[in-house]
Design a protein around this motif. Structure first.
Motif, PDB file in Angstrom:
ATOM      1  N   GLU A  90      -6.837  -7.193  -2.510  1.00 16.48           N
ATOM      2  CA  GLU A  90      -7.109  -6.272  -1.418  1.00 16.48           C
ATOM      3  C   GLU A  90      -6.557  -6.943  -0.167  1.00 16.48           C
ATOM      4  O   GLU A  90      -6.984  -8.029   0.199  1.00 16.48           O
ATOM      5  CB  GLU A  90      -8.603  -6.022  -1.268  1.00 16.48           C
ATOM      6  CG  GLU A  90      -8.933  -5.103  -0.110  1.00 16.48           C
ATOM      7  CD  GLU A  90     -10.426  -4.981   0.104  1.00 16.48           C
ATOM      8  OE1 GLU A  90     -11.043  -4.115  -0.537  1.00 16.48           O
ATOM      9  OE2 GLU A  90     -10.963  -5.780   0.903  1.00 16.48           O
ATOM     10  N   CYS A  91      -5.578  -6.317   0.468  1.00 16.37           N
ATOM     11  CA  CYS A  91      -4.898  -6.874   1.638  1.00 16.37           C
ATOM     12  C   CYS A  91      -5.318  -6.077   2.860  1.00 16.37           C
ATOM     13  O   CYS A  91      -5.349  -4.851   2.824  1.00 16.37           O
ATOM     14  CB  CYS A  91      -3.382  -6.775   1.464  1.00 16.37           C
ATOM     15  SG  CYS A  91      -2.779  -7.405  -0.110  1.00 16.37           S
ATOM     16  N   TRP A 101      -4.549  -2.157   1.972  1.00 13.54           N
ATOM     17  CA  TRP A 101      -3.926  -1.697   0.752  1.00 13.54           C
ATOM     18  C   TRP A 101      -4.267  -2.659  -0.369  1.00 13.54           C
ATOM     19  O   TRP A 101      -4.794  -3.739  -0.140  1.00 13.54           O
ATOM     20  CB  TRP A 101      -2.407  -1.570   0.931  1.00 13.54           C
ATOM     21  CG  TRP A 101      -1.717  -2.864   1.174  1.00 13.54           C
ATOM     22  CD1 TRP A 101      -1.094  -3.657   0.253  1.00 13.54           C
ATOM     23  CD2 TRP A 101      -1.589  -3.552   2.435  1.00 13.54           C
ATOM     24  NE1 TRP A 101      -0.585  -4.784   0.853  1.00 13.54           N
ATOM     25  CE2 TRP A 101      -0.866  -4.742   2.198  1.00 13.54           C
ATOM     26  CE3 TRP A 101      -2.003  -3.282   3.731  1.00 13.54           C
ATOM     27  CZ2 TRP A 101      -0.573  -5.656   3.201  1.00 13.54           C
ATOM     28  CZ3 TRP A 101      -1.701  -4.191   4.727  1.00 13.54           C
ATOM     29  CH2 TRP A 101      -0.988  -5.353   4.460  1.00 13.54           C
ATOM     30  N   ASN A 102      -3.959  -2.239  -1.596  1.00 15.72           N
ATOM     31  CA  ASN A 102      -4.221  -3.053  -2.771  1.00 15.72           C
ATOM     32  C   ASN A 102      -2.928  -3.269  -3.546  1.00 15.72           C
ATOM     33  O   ASN A 102      -2.057  -2.400  -3.560  1.00 15.72           O
ATOM     34  CB  ASN A 102      -5.253  -2.394  -3.685  1.00 15.72           C
ATOM     35  CG  ASN A 102      -6.609  -2.311  -3.027  1.00 15.72           C
ATOM     36  OD1 ASN A 102      -7.086  -3.277  -2.452  1.00 15.72           O
ATOM     37  ND2 ASN A 102      -7.234  -1.155  -3.085  1.00 15.72           N
ATOM     38  N   GLU A 103      -2.849  -4.408  -4.196  1.00 15.62           N
ATOM     39  CA  GLU A 103      -1.728  -4.741  -5.062  1.00 15.62           C
ATOM     40  C   GLU A 103      -2.293  -5.267  -6.374  1.00 15.62           C
ATOM     41  O   GLU A 103      -3.192  -6.108  -6.362  1.00 15.62           O
ATOM     42  CB  GLU A 103      -0.831  -5.804  -4.415  1.00 15.62           C
ATOM     43  CG  GLU A 103      -0.217  -5.357  -3.109  1.00 15.62           C
ATOM     44  CD  GLU A 103       0.512  -6.469  -2.368  1.00 15.62           C
ATOM     45  OE1 GLU A 103       0.333  -7.660  -2.708  1.00 15.62           O
ATOM     46  OE2 GLU A 103       1.259  -6.145  -1.433  1.00 15.62           O
ATOM     47  N   LYS A 130       2.245  -5.456  -8.051  1.00 17.67           N
ATOM     48  CA  LYS A 130       2.685  -4.061  -8.088  1.00 17.67           C
ATOM     49  C   LYS A 130       1.844  -3.265  -7.113  1.00 17.67           C
ATOM     50  O   LYS A 130       0.619  -3.361  -7.122  1.00 17.67           O
ATOM     51  CB  LYS A 130       2.540  -3.505  -9.497  1.00 17.67           C
ATOM     52  CG  LYS A 130       3.046  -2.087  -9.671  1.00 17.67           C
ATOM     53  CD  LYS A 130       2.927  -1.672 -11.126  1.00 17.67           C
ATOM     54  CE  LYS A 130       3.435  -0.282 -11.350  1.00 17.67           C
ATOM     55  NZ  LYS A 130       3.317   0.117 -12.768  1.00 17.67           N
ATOM     56  N   ASN A 131       2.504  -2.469  -6.265  1.00 19.93           N
ATOM     57  CA  ASN A 131       1.751  -1.666  -5.307  1.00 19.93           C
ATOM     58  C   ASN A 131       1.591  -0.228  -5.804  1.00 19.93           C
ATOM     59  O   ASN A 131       2.099   0.126  -6.878  1.00 19.93           O
ATOM     60  CB  ASN A 131       2.372  -1.732  -3.906  1.00 19.93           C
ATOM     61  CG  ASN A 131       3.720  -1.053  -3.804  1.00 19.93           C
ATOM     62  OD1 ASN A 131       4.118  -0.263  -4.649  1.00 19.93           O
ATOM     63  ND2 ASN A 131       4.447  -1.374  -2.746  1.00 19.93           N
ATOM     64  N   LYS A 132       0.900   0.603  -5.025  1.00 19.67           N
ATOM     65  CA  LYS A 132       0.606   1.964  -5.490  1.00 19.67           C
ATOM     66  C   LYS A 132       1.843   2.860  -5.512  1.00 19.67           C
ATOM     67  O   LYS A 132       1.820   3.921  -6.114  1.00 19.67           O
ATOM     68  CB  LYS A 132      -0.511   2.599  -4.676  1.00 19.67           C
ATOM     69  CG  LYS A 132      -0.159   2.956  -3.271  1.00 19.67           C
ATOM     70  CD  LYS A 132      -1.343   3.633  -2.605  1.00 19.67           C
ATOM     71  CE  LYS A 132      -0.980   4.062  -1.196  1.00 19.67           C
ATOM     72  NZ  LYS A 132      -2.082   4.769  -0.566  1.00 19.67           N
ATOM     73  N   GLN A 133       2.938   2.421  -4.890  1.00 21.62           N
ATOM     74  CA  GLN A 133       4.195   3.164  -4.961  1.00 21.62           C
ATOM     75  C   GLN A 133       5.023   2.741  -6.175  1.00 21.62           C
ATOM     76  O   GLN A 133       6.192   3.095  -6.299  1.00 21.62           O
ATOM     77  CB  GLN A 133       5.025   2.951  -3.677  1.00 21.62           C
ATOM     78  CG  GLN A 133       4.454   3.592  -2.446  1.00 21.62           C
ATOM     79  CD  GLN A 133       3.385   2.731  -1.776  1.00 21.62           C
ATOM     80  OE1 GLN A 133       3.293   1.522  -1.986  1.00 21.62           O
ATOM     81  NE2 GLN A 133       2.543   3.360  -0.975  1.00 21.62           N
TER      82      GLN A 133
END
Length: 144
Positions: free
Chosen positions: A103-104, A111-113, A126-129
């Motif tokens: 959690e950044c 955002w989360n990765e 990996k990001n949500k995109q």
């Protein structure tokens, strides 16, 4: 309630089984250099030389508590030191269904990765995109 829904959505977005073990999460600590970015359309961009690298530091305040810390861009210098602009992203490592996430958070957003792979010398996020970032441990250079 909103937080649980958010976690469920994140998990569905990434829907991949993590190869990360809880006991190895402290391997996040250190200097990481971007090696490659894979975009959602399958295109990739390789990085041969990087002017900036990521420094990550996480630790647990108490046993059994989640890891917290920060990520900061730094610029390696030829004398082995690093320069930075002082801006940090706050980090928290959390687990959902045996998968681990960062959690950044900054003053500008949150955002989360997903942590896809974490080994001694490799980190894959990996990001949500659906953009996948592959990092390698930074090896300092020297002119000496």
């Amino acid at each position: 309630m909103k937080y649980n829904l958010l976690l469920a959505v994140i998990f569905l977005l990434f829907s991949c089984q993590s190869e990360v073990k809880k006991e190895n999460l402290t391997q996040l600590n250190g200097y990481w250099e971007i090696k490659e970015v894979e975009f959602s359309n399958g295109e990739t961009k390789e990085y041969k030389v990087n002017e900036t690298i990521d420094y990550i530091e996480v630790k647990s305040a108490k046993t059994g508590q989640p890891l917290v810390g920060f990520r900061q861009k730094v610029m390696p210098q030829f004398d082995g030191t690093f320069k930075t602009n002082g801006i940090r992203e706050n980090l928290k490592v959390f687990e959902v269904d045996n998968a681990f996430f960062l959690e950044c958070k900054t003053d500008y957003g949150k955002w989360n990765e997903a942590i896809i792979l974490l080994e001694d010398s490799t980190l894959v996020l990996k990001n949500k995109q659906d953009i996948i970032y592959t990092y390698k441990k930074f090896k300092p250079f020297s002119l000496k």
